[in-house]
Design an enzyme around this catalytic site. Structure first.
Site, PDB file in Angstrom:
ATOM      1  N   CYS A 216     -28.252  65.026 -12.237  1.00 34.98           N
ATOM      2  CA  CYS A 216     -27.329  63.786 -12.682  1.00 34.98           C
ATOM      3  C   CYS A 216     -27.491  62.800 -11.695  1.00 34.98           C
ATOM      4  O   CYS A 216     -28.260  62.822 -10.588  1.00 34.98           O
ATOM      5  CB  CYS A 216     -25.803  64.134 -12.556  1.00 34.98           C
ATOM      6  SG  CYS A 216     -25.182  65.197 -13.869  1.00 34.98           S
TER       7      CYS A 216
ATOM      8  N   HIS B 250     -22.168  59.570 -12.995  1.00 35.51           N
ATOM      9  CA  HIS B 250     -20.754  59.846 -12.638  1.00 35.51           C
ATOM     10  C   HIS B 250     -20.387  59.421 -11.239  1.00 35.51           C
ATOM     11  O   HIS B 250     -21.644  59.079 -10.517  1.00 35.51           O
ATOM     12  CB  HIS B 250     -20.516  61.203 -12.949  1.00 35.51           C
ATOM     13  CG  HIS B 250     -21.389  62.315 -12.069  1.00 35.51           C
ATOM     14  ND1 HIS B 250     -21.089  62.340 -10.796  1.00 35.51           N
ATOM     15  CD2 HIS B 250     -22.457  63.024 -12.515  1.00 35.51           C
ATOM     16  CE1 HIS B 250     -22.091  63.273 -10.271  1.00 35.51           C
ATOM     17  NE2 HIS B 250     -22.742  63.570 -11.364  1.00 35.51           N
TER      18      HIS B 250
END
Length: 245
Positions: free
Chosen positions: A66, A50
């Site tokens: 992440c 992301h």
């Protein structure tokens, strides 16, 4: 939290996602305050690729596992993928790349989780498939390991050699404005007898002599000496091959 290594799959993709804090359950809608930016590429569980509203945090140990990217980069990536494609996550401190002009560059990243201790031999093993292990000194590699800063370290340009249209196993190197040639494979391919004098650091052929440098068991001469030493001339073609005749 470390990103789990291994093969995963893109399972969901979202534009303008809402972030939900996995610890508290607090949600932050898409916008300038959203920690995951404007694109979410889910790879299973709570893990995803992301954007971020704090670009300076990229490369630091600040996420829940992440993979954060600059917004422009993740939006470009998002536009080129679909659900179901595989994602391989590696723990790899040494990354070696060959750029468009055939410059080989390597990066050494910090060992934040203590999983991959490095020494000179391991780094050279990574450089070897690119043909440049002999072009970087042990001291330079030691300094790169000590820094482990992820900065690019440029080694040399690497060119395939063609003699009379036939590709040789050996390669030429470009560094500091010079091209260096592996003289012994060239001499053998051209049918020329060549002798090496370690006392004088010279290569001798029936045509003359020239200075040579021994690098990782390979003798290199400056390409400018090839006409006098081997009666061969060469130049780079548009595909960065070194053509000799």
């Amino acid at each position: 939290s470390p990103t789990p290594t291994g093969r995963r799959t893109v399972v969901d993709m979202e534009i303008n996602p809402t972030w939900i804090d996995p610890d508290s359950g607090t949600s932050i809608p898409s916008g300038p305050d959203c920690p995951i930016g404007y694109r979410w590429i889910g790879i299973g569980g709570n893990y995803g690729i992301h954007g971020t509203n704090v670009p300076s945090a990229i490369g630091t140990y600040a996420s829940h596992g992440c993979v954060r990217m600059n917004e422009a980069d993740v939006e470009d990536l998002y536009a080129h993928i679909v659900k179901g494609i595989p994602v391989d996550i590696l723990y790899e401190r040494v990354v070696v790349q060959q750029e468009a002009d055939h410059t080989v560059v390597y990066y050494i990243y910090p060992d934040g989780y203590g999983k991959e201790p490095l020494d000179v031999s391991k780094v050279k093993a990574k450089l070897a498939p690119f043909g440049v292990a002999s072009c970087v000194s042990d001291d330079d590699i030691k300094q790169a390991i000590e820094a482990s800063d992820g900065n690019p370290r440029y080694v040399a340009k690497v060119y395939d050699i063609y003699l009379g249209g036939k590709k040789l196993d050996a390669r030429a190197f470009g560094k500091d404005g010079h091209i260096y040639l592996p003289v012994m494979p060239l001499a053998r391919a051209a049918g020329i007898k060549a002798d090496w004098s370690s006392n004088w650091n010279q290569i001798r052929t029936p045509y003359g002599s020239a200075k040579a440098v021994l690098k990782n068991r390979s003798l290199l001469i400056d390409a400018a000496d090839a006409p006098a030493l081997l009666h061969l001339t060469g130049s780079l073609d548009e595909n960065y091959n070194y053509q000799m005749k």
